[in-house]
Write an enzyme that holds these catalytic residues in place. Structure first.
Site, PDB file in Angstrom:
ATOM      1  N   ASP A 141     -62.469  -3.136  -3.664  1.00 29.51           N
ATOM      2  CA  ASP A 141     -61.725  -2.126  -4.411  1.00 29.51           C
ATOM      3  C   ASP A 141     -60.973  -2.802  -5.552  1.00 29.51           C
ATOM      4  O   ASP A 141     -60.401  -3.880  -5.367  1.00 29.51           O
ATOM      5  CB  ASP A 141     -60.729  -1.396  -3.508  1.00 29.51           C
ATOM      6  CG  ASP A 141     -59.976  -0.305  -4.254  1.00 29.51           C
ATOM      7  OD1 ASP A 141     -60.570   0.767  -4.471  1.00 29.51           O
ATOM      8  OD2 ASP A 141     -58.802  -0.521  -4.628  1.00 29.51           O
ATOM      9  N   GLU A 164     -57.937  -2.248  -8.555  1.00 29.59           N
ATOM     10  CA  GLU A 164     -56.905  -1.489  -9.251  1.00 29.59           C
ATOM     11  C   GLU A 164     -56.969  -1.939 -10.709  1.00 29.59           C
ATOM     12  O   GLU A 164     -57.200  -3.128 -10.993  1.00 29.59           O
ATOM     13  CB  GLU A 164     -55.524  -1.743  -8.659  1.00 29.59           C
ATOM     14  CG  GLU A 164     -55.406  -1.410  -7.173  1.00 29.59           C
ATOM     15  CD  GLU A 164     -55.729   0.036  -6.829  1.00 29.59           C
ATOM     16  OE1 GLU A 164     -55.619   0.910  -7.725  1.00 29.59           O
ATOM     17  OE2 GLU A 164     -56.106   0.307  -5.677  1.00 29.59           O
ATOM     18  N   HIS A 198     -54.060   3.057  -2.665  1.00 29.04           N
ATOM     19  CA  HIS A 198     -54.013   2.667  -4.080  1.00 29.04           C
ATOM     20  C   HIS A 198     -53.485   1.250  -4.278  1.00 29.04           C
ATOM     21  O   HIS A 198     -53.007   0.923  -5.363  1.00 29.04           O
ATOM     22  CB  HIS A 198     -53.213   3.679  -4.907  1.00 29.04           C
ATOM     23  CG  HIS A 198     -53.653   5.093  -4.701  1.00 29.04           C
ATOM     24  ND1 HIS A 198     -54.973   5.480  -4.824  1.00 29.04           N
ATOM     25  CD2 HIS A 198     -52.965   6.203  -4.344  1.00 29.04           C
ATOM     26  CE1 HIS A 198     -55.067   6.774  -4.563  1.00 29.04           C
ATOM     27  NE2 HIS A 198     -53.877   7.226  -4.271  1.00 29.04           N
ATOM     28  N   ASP A 247     -57.024  -0.284   0.407  1.00 25.37           N
ATOM     29  CA  ASP A 247     -58.134   0.649   0.224  1.00 25.37           C
ATOM     30  C   ASP A 247     -59.458   0.046   0.687  1.00 25.37           C
ATOM     31  O   ASP A 247     -60.312   0.747   1.254  1.00 25.37           O
ATOM     32  CB  ASP A 247     -58.236   1.074  -1.234  1.00 25.37           C
ATOM     33  CG  ASP A 247     -57.189   2.118  -1.622  1.00 25.37           C
ATOM     34  OD1 ASP A 247     -56.364   2.477  -0.753  1.00 25.37           O
ATOM     35  OD2 ASP A 247     -57.186   2.565  -2.776  1.00 25.37           O
TER      36      ASP A 247
END
Length: 212
Positions: A12, A14, A152, A157
């Site tokens: 994941d 960000e 998040h 995540d």
């Protein structure tokens, strides 16, 4: 790369925004390595993108400019991450987003990205058609997967996506009598029309039984 769907890296990102084509950059990556259905390793790093993070992203992720100021540059982190994922198939929730950023950041440091991807969200839309929604948080709640409530952030995540992925593999195996599901079969599943999913699993089970 390993063929089985139970040996993958779940990742994941960000980011500063929605599109690397618009100049957005990665600010954090988290990943979980699964081997034979067990989580065996993790990777998590903040990274300095060289541009400011806006207030929406700060509030959405909890990652502030102050946190990124002393983080290593994106190029350094992505070089390490390229080594971590080498030789592995990859999974992400809404994978097209993470795949775009992975390819863009690796391209910046002239690293190839030959890894195969599958999307847990698209798979879940076929496997869990009665779920109220197919967001990561919604599916974690639907499957009663334990969580500390943190979303998040990249590693949190990735951890939740990994648990959801393993839950899907278990349900497919137990409900449809399919063992040793291949990564390619999951990729195919994500492209099957929803009304044809049961037929797809029946055909997969038949071919699996013939191969034994």
């Amino acid at each position: 790369m390993l063929r089985n769907a139970n040996s993958v890296i779940v990742l994941d990102f960000e980011t500063t925004g929605l599109s690397p084509d618009q100049g957005d950059r990665a600010i954090e990556v988290g990943a979980v390595r699964i081997e034979n259905g067990e989580i065996v390793d993790r990777f998590q790093r903040l990274m300095n993108p060289g541009i400011a993070v806006n207030s929406f992203i700060e509030n959405y992720t909890g990652i502030s400019n102050d946190m990124l100021q002393d983080a290593p540059p994106v190029a350094e982190v992505m070089a390490d991450f390229a080594d971590f994922i080498a030789g592995h198939n990859l999974v992400a929730h809404n994978a097209s987003f993470d795949q775009r950023f992975l390819k863009a950041e690796l391209k910046r440091i002239q690293k190839p990205c030959a890894n195969l991807f599958s999307c847990s969200m698209l798979a879940a839309r076929r496997v869990y058609q009665l779920a109220p929604n197919h967001t990561l948080g919604g599916l974690v709640s639907f499957k009663n997967i334990p969580t500390d409530g943190v979303f998040h952030r990249a590693l949190a995540d990735a951890e939740m996506t990994a648990k959801l992925w393993l839950a899907m593999l278990y349900d497919i195996a137990s409900i449809h009598n399919i063992s040793n599901l291949s990564f390619g079969a999951i990729q195919q599943l994500t492209r099957v029309p929803k009304q044809s999913v049961l037929r797809f699993f029946r055909q997969l089970a038949d071919s699996s039984s013939l191969a034994r």
